[in-house]
Motif scaffolding. Sequence first.
Motif, PDB file in Angstrom:
ATOM      1  N   HIS A 162      33.358  34.117  47.619  1.00  0.00           N
ATOM      2  CA  HIS A 162      32.087  34.319  48.310  1.00  0.00           C
ATOM      3  C   HIS A 162      30.950  34.292  47.299  1.00  0.00           C
ATOM      4  O   HIS A 162      31.133  34.614  46.104  1.00  0.00           O
ATOM      5  CB  HIS A 162      32.071  35.649  49.059  1.00  0.00           C
ATOM      6  CG  HIS A 162      32.994  35.664  50.238  1.00  0.00           C
ATOM      7  ND1 HIS A 162      32.768  34.911  51.364  1.00  0.00           N
ATOM      8  CD2 HIS A 162      34.168  36.333  50.458  1.00  0.00           C
ATOM      9  CE1 HIS A 162      33.734  35.116  52.221  1.00  0.00           C
ATOM     10  NE2 HIS A 162      34.600  35.978  51.702  1.00  0.00           N
ATOM     11  N   GLU A 163      29.800  33.911  47.769  1.00  0.00           N
ATOM     12  CA  GLU A 163      28.646  33.817  46.888  1.00  0.00           C
ATOM     13  C   GLU A 163      28.343  35.165  46.248  1.00  0.00           C
ATOM     14  O   GLU A 163      28.281  36.189  46.919  1.00  0.00           O
ATOM     15  CB  GLU A 163      27.428  33.343  47.681  1.00  0.00           C
ATOM     16  CG  GLU A 163      27.614  31.944  48.220  1.00  0.00           C
ATOM     17  CD  GLU A 163      26.407  31.487  49.007  1.00  0.00           C
ATOM     18  OE1 GLU A 163      25.412  32.233  48.992  1.00  0.00           O
ATOM     19  OE2 GLU A 163      26.465  30.417  49.623  1.00  0.00           O
ATOM     20  N   GLY A 164      28.167  35.151  44.936  1.00  0.00           N
ATOM     21  CA  GLY A 164      27.848  36.367  44.206  1.00  0.00           C
ATOM     22  C   GLY A 164      29.056  37.173  43.786  1.00  0.00           C
ATOM     23  O   GLY A 164      28.927  38.154  43.061  1.00  0.00           O
ATOM     24  N   ALA A 165      30.262  36.766  44.245  1.00  0.00           N
ATOM     25  CA  ALA A 165      31.477  37.504  43.911  1.00  0.00           C
ATOM     26  C   ALA A 165      32.057  36.994  42.603  1.00  0.00           C
ATOM     27  O   ALA A 165      31.858  35.845  42.206  1.00  0.00           O
ATOM     28  CB  ALA A 165      32.495  37.382  45.033  1.00  0.00           C
ATOM     29  N   VAL A 166      32.813  37.863  41.927  1.00  0.00           N
ATOM     30  CA  VAL A 166      33.465  37.492  40.672  1.00  0.00           C
ATOM     31  C   VAL A 166      34.914  37.111  40.920  1.00  0.00           C
ATOM     32  O   VAL A 166      35.440  36.185  40.306  1.00  0.00           O
ATOM     33  CB  VAL A 166      33.383  38.658  39.658  1.00  0.00           C
ATOM     34  CG1 VAL A 166      34.099  38.304  38.364  1.00  0.00           C
ATOM     35  CG2 VAL A 166      31.919  38.998  39.384  1.00  0.00           C
ATOM     36  N   LEU A 167      35.576  37.806  41.818  1.00  0.00           N
ATOM     37  CA  LEU A 167      36.968  37.536  42.140  1.00  0.00           C
ATOM     38  C   LEU A 167      37.050  36.731  43.426  1.00  0.00           C
ATOM     39  O   LEU A 167      36.183  36.837  44.303  1.00  0.00           O
ATOM     40  CB  LEU A 167      37.746  38.848  42.305  1.00  0.00           C
ATOM     41  CG  LEU A 167      37.659  39.853  41.156  1.00  0.00           C
ATOM     42  CD1 LEU A 167      38.465  41.097  41.509  1.00  0.00           C
ATOM     43  CD2 LEU A 167      38.172  39.243  39.867  1.00  0.00           C
ATOM     44  N   CYS A 168      38.116  35.930  43.541  1.00  0.00           N
ATOM     45  CA  CYS A 168      38.342  35.230  44.801  1.00  0.00           C
ATOM     46  C   CYS A 168      38.827  36.242  45.835  1.00  0.00           C
ATOM     47  O   CYS A 168      39.181  37.384  45.502  1.00  0.00           O
ATOM     48  CB  CYS A 168      39.346  34.092  44.634  1.00  0.00           C
ATOM     49  SG  CYS A 168      41.063  34.621  44.431  1.00  0.00           S
ATOM     50  N   VAL A 169      38.867  35.831  47.083  1.00  0.00           N
ATOM     51  CA  VAL A 169      39.181  36.751  48.163  1.00  0.00           C
ATOM     52  C   VAL A 169      40.579  37.338  48.004  1.00  0.00           C
ATOM     53  O   VAL A 169      40.793  38.550  48.144  1.00  0.00           O
ATOM     54  CB  VAL A 169      39.048  36.036  49.527  1.00  0.00           C
ATOM     55  CG1 VAL A 169      39.531  36.933  50.649  1.00  0.00           C
ATOM     56  CG2 VAL A 169      37.609  35.624  49.765  1.00  0.00           C
ATOM     57  N   LEU A 170      41.577  36.485  47.700  1.00  0.00           N
ATOM     58  CA  LEU A 170      42.951  36.964  47.609  1.00  0.00           C
ATOM     59  C   LEU A 170      43.150  37.878  46.404  1.00  0.00           C
ATOM     60  O   LEU A 170      43.852  38.894  46.495  1.00  0.00           O
ATOM     61  CB  LEU A 170      43.919  35.785  47.551  1.00  0.00           C
ATOM     62  CG  LEU A 170      44.060  34.979  48.854  1.00  0.00           C
ATOM     63  CD1 LEU A 170      45.009  33.810  48.665  1.00  0.00           C
ATOM     64  CD2 LEU A 170      44.545  35.872  49.981  1.00  0.00           C
ATOM     65  N   CYS A 171      42.570  37.523  45.260  1.00  0.00           N
ATOM     66  CA  CYS A 171      42.720  38.368  44.073  1.00  0.00           C
ATOM     67  C   CYS A 171      42.024  39.717  44.275  1.00  0.00           C
ATOM     68  O   CYS A 171      42.530  40.756  43.851  1.00  0.00           O
ATOM     69  CB  CYS A 171      42.148  37.662  42.843  1.00  0.00           C
ATOM     70  SG  CYS A 171      43.158  36.265  42.271  1.00  0.00           S
ATOM     71  N   GLU A 172      40.882  39.708  44.959  1.00  0.00           N
ATOM     72  CA  GLU A 172      40.218  40.965  45.243  1.00  0.00           C
ATOM     73  C   GLU A 172      41.049  41.810  46.207  1.00  0.00           C
ATOM     74  O   GLU A 172      41.124  43.027  46.081  1.00  0.00           O
ATOM     75  CB  GLU A 172      38.837  40.687  45.839  1.00  0.00           C
ATOM     76  CG  GLU A 172      38.021  41.939  46.109  1.00  0.00           C
ATOM     77  CD  GLU A 172      36.652  41.621  46.655  1.00  0.00           C
ATOM     78  OE1 GLU A 172      35.864  42.561  46.828  1.00  0.00           O
ATOM     79  OE2 GLU A 172      36.380  40.426  46.901  1.00  0.00           O
ATOM     80  N   PHE A 173      41.688  41.132  47.173  1.00  0.00           N
ATOM     81  CA  PHE A 173      42.509  41.851  48.144  1.00  0.00           C
ATOM     82  C   PHE A 173      43.730  42.473  47.482  1.00  0.00           C
ATOM     83  O   PHE A 173      44.121  43.602  47.785  1.00  0.00           O
ATOM     84  CB  PHE A 173      42.936  40.904  49.269  1.00  0.00           C
ATOM     85  CG  PHE A 173      43.835  41.533  50.291  1.00  0.00           C
ATOM     86  CD1 PHE A 173      45.204  41.301  50.272  1.00  0.00           C
ATOM     87  CD2 PHE A 173      43.310  42.363  51.273  1.00  0.00           C
ATOM     88  CE1 PHE A 173      46.026  41.890  51.215  1.00  0.00           C
ATOM     89  CE2 PHE A 173      44.127  42.951  52.224  1.00  0.00           C
ATOM     90  CZ  PHE A 173      45.507  42.707  52.186  1.00  0.00           C
ATOM     91  N   HIS A 174      44.369  41.721  46.564  1.00  0.00           N
ATOM     92  CA  HIS A 174      45.581  42.217  45.881  1.00  0.00           C
ATOM     93  C   HIS A 174      45.261  43.047  44.644  1.00  0.00           C
ATOM     94  O   HIS A 174      46.193  43.476  43.940  1.00  0.00           O
ATOM     95  CB  HIS A 174      46.477  41.037  45.488  1.00  0.00           C
ATOM     96  CG  HIS A 174      47.085  40.325  46.669  1.00  0.00           C
ATOM     97  ND1 HIS A 174      48.097  40.860  47.419  1.00  0.00           N
ATOM     98  CD2 HIS A 174      46.807  39.114  47.223  1.00  0.00           C
ATOM     99  CE1 HIS A 174      48.438  40.006  48.386  1.00  0.00           C
ATOM    100  NE2 HIS A 174      47.666  38.939  48.295  1.00  0.00           N
ATOM    101  N   LYS A 175      43.974  43.256  44.364  1.00  0.00           N
ATOM    102  CA  LYS A 175      43.552  44.087  43.225  1.00  0.00           C
ATOM    103  C   LYS A 175      44.146  43.569  41.912  1.00  0.00           C
ATOM    104  O   LYS A 175      44.715  44.316  41.121  1.00  0.00           O
ATOM    105  CB  LYS A 175      43.977  45.550  43.429  1.00  0.00           C
ATOM    106  CG  LYS A 175      43.550  46.149  44.753  1.00  0.00           C
ATOM    107  CD  LYS A 175      42.034  46.164  44.917  1.00  0.00           C
ATOM    108  CE  LYS A 175      41.641  46.817  46.236  1.00  0.00           C
ATOM    109  NZ  LYS A 175      40.179  46.765  46.465  1.00  0.00           N
ATOM    110  N   GLN A 176      44.012  42.265  41.681  1.00  0.00           N
ATOM    111  CA  GLN A 176      44.562  41.685  40.463  1.00  0.00           C
ATOM    112  C   GLN A 176      43.495  40.842  39.769  1.00  0.00           C
ATOM    113  O   GLN A 176      42.442  40.533  40.339  1.00  0.00           O
ATOM    114  CB  GLN A 176      45.768  40.804  40.791  1.00  0.00           C
ATOM    115  CG  GLN A 176      45.446  39.602  41.659  1.00  0.00           C
ATOM    116  CD  GLN A 176      46.674  38.828  42.081  1.00  0.00           C
ATOM    117  OE1 GLN A 176      47.768  39.389  42.149  1.00  0.00           O
ATOM    118  NE2 GLN A 176      46.516  37.557  42.358  1.00  0.00           N
ATOM    119  N   GLU A 177      43.791  40.462  38.538  1.00  0.00           N
ATOM    120  CA  GLU A 177      42.838  39.696  37.750  1.00  0.00           C
ATOM    121  C   GLU A 177      42.784  38.252  38.254  1.00  0.00           C
ATOM    122  O   GLU A 177      43.803  37.661  38.596  1.00  0.00           O
ATOM    123  CB  GLU A 177      43.257  39.722  36.277  1.00  0.00           C
ATOM    124  CG  GLU A 177      42.235  39.090  35.351  1.00  0.00           C
ATOM    125  CD  GLU A 177      42.664  39.187  33.898  1.00  0.00           C
ATOM    126  OE1 GLU A 177      41.887  38.766  33.037  1.00  0.00           O
ATOM    127  OE2 GLU A 177      43.786  39.672  33.650  1.00  0.00           O
TER     128      GLU A 177
END
Length: 710
Positions: A64-79
């Motif tokens: 998403h715009e302005g985000a650092v992590l992709c959606v799946l990595c943010e969801f799984h709390k991973q790098e």
Amino acid sequence: MPRPTPVPIAAARPKKQHKPSPGKENHVAGKPVSSTVGPVANIRTRRERPCDACRRRKSRCVIHEGAVLCVLCEFHKQECTFVQSPLPRKRKVVDGEKKDSPSAQKKRYPVDAEPPPLALPTPTITATAPSPPHQSPLGSVHIPHLGETLGLQRRQHSRYIGLSSPFDSLLVGLSHFDARNESPTDLGTLRRVNDHECFIMLPDENTHEYVDEAETLAQVEQCVGGHGQALLELYFRIVHPSFPIIQKHLFIGRYRNGDRSFTPALIAGMYILALNWWSLDPRLAHLPKPDIARLEAIAMSSLSRSMEKPKLSTVQAGLLLLQRPEADNWSLTTQLVAIGQELGLHLDCSGWSIPMWEGGLRKRIAWALYMQDKWSSLIHGRPSHIFSANWAVQPITDEDFKEEGDGYETRAEENEDEQEEILRGQTLFAQMIGLTQIMAEVMDTFYTQVAIQDFKNAGKNSTQLILQRAKPVQIKLRQWHERLPANVKMNAATKSKFSSLGYLHLAYFATEITLHRRIVQSLAPDHDPYGFFMIRNAAKTRLISAMDFVNRLRPEHLQSFWYFASKINFTLIGTFGSLLWVTAPAQEEAEFYKTRLREYRWTLSVSSNRAQFLDYAVSMLDASRGMLNNLAEKPSLAQQISSAGVPAAPKRNPNGVGFQQNNGDGSPMEGQMYGSPELRRMHSGESFHGFCSGPNSGMNSLEGSVQGDA
């Protein structure tokens, strides 16, 4: 809600410069390139590779715009890393019979690939300087930013969150919304359009249709044999002007630029309607016509699957498929109403944080859906699914037809005649909306279960109750007709071009007939004689006026686009004539309607050579005629007069309003009472004549009818 300057499409990251492959997007920092298709604002462009985790999962990498992590990595709390090199992809070469197998198709169109441009002849696009950007609440754009829209995004769809849903509005208000008014959650992305309404955005890749969409598009194009461009030209020339539910220039611009990421059901619906005029195009007339049955099967199957990820294109496709002359699908209409509510089409979008052109498009689609529901209710005799208490869409205006700001500012300029036809079509569409609202009031006033019970409880006074309720509706209908703009009246010049004005005026007569039909049904044999004959004379002149209208239709009317309800509206004229025949008190009057129906059938059968859907009305007339074979013979008028005597002469209404004679085009002639000459002829034993001629051969207005006497 105005937004600040748009944020970058994706977070800044180290990128390797790859030479883009032919056919893929070539978009950098939002700058337009002449050979590209518009980017998706909230999904990374094709030049950006997925992160390491998404590549291992073989999942789409969405940031998403302005985000650092992709959606799946943010969801799984991973790098979210970009360290590993892409694995070499083995491409299996298929040919011969294996090339068309389902497995081969799926391998050629992986989930994370853009649908390839189909093998269609497209004109050469020359790079030109972009037009000055159009200022909108979402910022300036040069090319279509479908990611900025609510209902037209390519990779995700929206669903409206109602006030009573688990997403309480106060809890939603506590969420942190970014510059795009979006807030990611574990269930999806919340998209707030104003302080009160909110949607949840869900990815398309979780639906079945997403995988098969490219293959279905290929099947659609295969059906039309590479003539898609010619069919689209027919569609936009004949259908679109009076049924403008497509964003024309945006669609054409994407199509010419090689973009084939359209909803298969939508483009199939456009092709299907255009096939009705296949023989009128010199390039197509000598060629075999495509298999329309196969195209319809693909379209309906694709439409059913697209309902899993509803978008505006889903409603557009359904509405177009329901315009087929042979379409008669009540259940599909109800499904589209439900999908429209899921997309928030029943709401007032005038203050939403969406592009202005999308707001106009949403209103046009919403009102088209409203008309589809209301006219389906009339022709099927079933309850409507749209209620005024839950309909907040604002009246349509000239601004809602403007397409500026959709990203394709450089477009062909229409000449004066084309501009005149465009304006005529927009006026026709707007007037049809206004007429439909009056027709819906007729249905609510006389044909709901509550109304039917009210008339039943009134007993012998039911006719008087119906007349009282009919008067305000009739006044609205008469005023609508009087205020018709000159460019949509039947006598407007067509300049040897197709004209769809017929379906508007036919709908007007159908509304009048639906009103008079209920009054005639309520009449009892022992009703006041004067009121009885006045009511029947109003109905008679209404029938004659409608039949005369059909008789005056010219080839440019018959061969044009007709609204889906027209087939039944033509039939209702015959049904009304049969009703008056059955309820005629004397043999002479019954013979009059019998003769008129015979003439009407002949007119329809001759006209069906240019409008094949009229065959249905002819068949219904034949079916009604078969039912009338068992009708008992009626007594002659002379016998009735000798036994009952002549009714007293009518008195003029003290308010100065009575039955008014009308012109041939349906407009009332003020200050003239109608009915007495006909009554005198009936009582003197004179026979009825055929179609009236001359300027005074029109209808009776029911406004002010039978007050006190009936």
